[in-house]
Design an enzyme around this catalytic site. Structure first.
Site, mmCIF file in Angstrom:
data_model
loop_
_atom_site.group_PDB
_atom_site.id
_atom_site.type_symbol
_atom_site.label_atom_id
_atom_site.label_comp_id
_atom_site.label_asym_id
_atom_site.label_seq_id
_atom_site.Cartn_x
_atom_site.Cartn_y
_atom_site.Cartn_z
ATOM 1 N N HIS A 1 0.875 -1.175 0.000
ATOM 2 C CA HIS A 1 0.000 0.000 0.000
ATOM 3 C C HIS A 1 0.919 1.234 0.000
ATOM 4 C CE1 HIS A 1 -2.817 2.896 1.858
ATOM 5 N NE2 HIS A 1 -3.802 2.078 1.525
ATOM 6 N N LYS B 1 -10.323 -1.273 10.262
ATOM 7 C CA LYS B 1 -10.509 -2.413 9.383
ATOM 8 C C LYS B 1 -10.814 -3.685 10.181
ATOM 9 C CE LYS B 1 -7.205 -0.647 5.964
ATOM 10 N NZ LYS B 1 -8.031 0.028 4.972
ATOM 11 N N CYS C 1 -4.652 2.316 -3.692
ATOM 12 C CA CYS C 1 -3.436 2.881 -3.093
ATOM 13 C C CYS C 1 -2.245 1.980 -3.372
ATOM 14 C CB CYS C 1 -3.594 3.103 -1.590
ATOM 15 S SG CYS C 1 -4.849 4.293 -1.175
#
Lengths: 143, 407
Positions: free
Chosen positions: B117, B220, B360
């Site tokens: 990421h 998350k 990302c």
């Protein structure tokens, strides 16, 4: 759901997937890249002028159906217009997408580009519809 | 508990009749987490570590109890090894600045994977540029995995830091972090594990992994937005300078000089996101209540069903490993010839939430030769119904585009 079907209509689909405006110009007067970093859409606009008139335009690049069709239909709409007329149309289109222009008479000057009217109700896609229009705005303002 | 029962704990999934397939971006929150935050404000709210009155002491206890809970949750040796941050990105920036900038020298190497990421990539570009060191990449094979050979080729005696995501947010590949850590340690490098996409789904044991740093975001894994965690080995954290300066991270402050607080406060400057910490504590309780074994069972069922159903659509490109045991709960795909942003809009019209874009991970997309993908990511509240809705939406999208797609 109806909005979606309105946006993904025949005209927009044809322009997005098989546009005759997607090509290279020989010796363009201006060439400018427009980019949406969030979705990765990127177009290159080319313009050929004849004095004060937009004689020819073309685009290349990649992106979603809405950004590609918006670019192609913009080219159809602006070709043959004077720079002043073009600036007026660009402003009207941007205002329409931002829901700041709703006057039917004024919107008529957008010709086929009025097909993007419903994008104004799809906040996630506003940037896609405006990419090419902001790019040409930059070119004309820089002139 | 099965997914159907678990779903009832998530008010938003009851209030909005959606198929939420974007848990890789952020999970929805169970009422237990929402209530814990409300309860904190109704009964305990005060600034921790500041007041001598009992309310502030209770707030401090609530806050510090979660630190202890996290240490147990990931099997850290001590609670001082747990630092609260804003999110995974801030945790990684802290490591890059406070460890990277002073431990990487000219001609050293930092090694990361191509599937990182941006948050585990851009900070390292910054460090390598500032120190004159080199950033190199472990690439993936045609099965979207990193070969052992690649690990051994890229991690060398010059490598000082290795950054690796446990699970790829764009591909769902589960990386062999144990192998990477063991090899990097042989070469004298420290390893940072990005567990953002793994800890919601699988048990993390930092001691068994022997990770030097391990970071994740709360949001998350059912916790609120804006709370993250940094685990670091105590001796390494002790050797590092503070990242942010200010209140609560100090010992003595003079006009010209300051001594710093010991761990963990040294790295927690200013008033913290206490409601986020409380919510994270409740989220971990919830995960423990469901149990990781059960989480794995639920996800395996729904993800294998999704892979099976999506594989039947011959107009889809799927970007996932064929080794089921190395694949987590993320499925990236494209309708051939159709831009993912259009597909996501049409799915949205059908009440299906998926992510579209580069996730990302622009260098990964470039490596794969694509601009972007659609991504469906699954969690414990997703059922086969959600998969059926996804498939129905994809069939609709394809039918809308079919006659225009250039063959």
């Amino acid at each position: 759901m109806d909005e979606l079907n309105d946006v993904y209509n025949e005209l927009i689909m044809e322009h997005s997937m098989n546009s005759y405006n997607k090509k290279k110009l020989e010796n363009p007067d201006y060439s400018e890249i427009g980019h949406n970093p969030n979705c990765g859409d990127e177009i290159t606009l080319e313009i050929k002028l004849d004095g004060n008139v937009i004689k020819d335009m073309a685009f290349s690049g990649h992106g979603c159906a809405i950004s590609q069709a918006s670019t192609s239909i913009m080219i159809d709409t602006l070709k043959g217009k004077t720079i002043e007329e073009a600036k007026e149309i660009i402003k009207t289109f941007i205002d329409m997408i931002k829901r700041e222009e709703t006057d039917e008479e004024n919107l008529k000057k957008l010709e086929d580009a009025i097909a993007f009217r419903n994008v104004s109700h799809m906040p996630a896609r506003v940037k896609c519809a405006l990419l090419a229009w902001h790019t040409i705005e930059d070119i004309l303002n820089k002139r | 508990m099965n997914a159907e029962e678990i779903k009832k704990d998530f008010p938003i999934l009851e209030n909005r009749k959606i198929s939420y397939l974007d848990s890789g971006a952020t999970t929805q929150k169970p009422f237990q987490v929402i209530n814990a935050i409300e309860d904190f404000y109704n009964r305990y709210n005060a600034n921790p570590h500041r007041g001598a009155y009992s309310l502030s002491i209770e707030a401090t206890e609530e806050y510090e109890n979660v630190r202890t809970k996290i240490a147990k949750f990931i099997n850290a040796k001590s609670r001082e090894e747990i630092i609260f941050s804003k999110n995974a990105t801030e945790s990684l920036n802290l490591i890059a600045y406070s460890y990277g900038m002073s431990n990487v020298k000219q001609d050293d190497e930092i090694v990361i994977s191509i599937m990182e990421h941006h948050s585990n990539l851009v900070p390292w570009q910054n460090v390598t540029k500032a120190t004159g060191s080199k950033l190199s990449y472990m690439y993936i094979n045609e099965n979207f995995e990193i070969d052992d050979e690649e690990i051994e080729n890229k991690i060398t005696d010059k490598t000082k830091i290795v950054g690796i995501t446990h699970v790829s947010n764009a591909l769902g590949t589960i990386n062999n972090v144990k192998k990477i850590i063991d090899y990097a340690h042989k070469k004298g490098a420290v390893v940072i594990v990005d567990a953002s996409q793994s800890i919601p789904h699988m048990r993390i044991d930092v001691q068994a992994l022997d990770a030097d740093f391990l970071i994740f975001s709360g949001h998350k894994m059912l916790a609120p937005l804006g709370i993250g965690v940094l685990y670091g080995k105590k001796e390494i954290l002790n050797s590092m300078s503070p990242f942010l300066m200010g209140g609560d991270m100090i010992e003595y402050v003079y006009e010209q000089d300051t001594t710093f607080a010991p761990l963990p406060n040294k790295f927690e400057a200013g008033t913290q996101n206490v409601e986020g910490v409380i919510g994270l504590g409740a989220a971990m309780d919830y995960i423990e209540k469901i149990g990781y074994d059960n989480i794995q069972k639920i996800e395996k069922e729904v993800v294998s069903y999704a892979v099976e159903e999506l594989s039947k659509l011959d107009y889809l490109d799927l970007y996932l490993t064929k080794n089921k045991e190395n694949h987590s709960s993320v499925i990236s795909f494209n309708i051939k010839g159709v831009h993912p942003h259009d597909v996501a809009s049409i799915l949205d019209g059908e009440g299906v939430c998926v992510r579209s874009g580069n996730h990302c991970a622009q260098p990964l997309m470039r490596f794969l030769g694509i601009d972007s993908t659609c991504r469906a990511s699954f969690y414990i509240y997703n059922t086969k119904d959600d998969v059926d809705r996804l498939v129905k939406g994809l069939k609709k999208a394809y039918s809308m585009f079919e006659k225009y797609i250039k063959k």
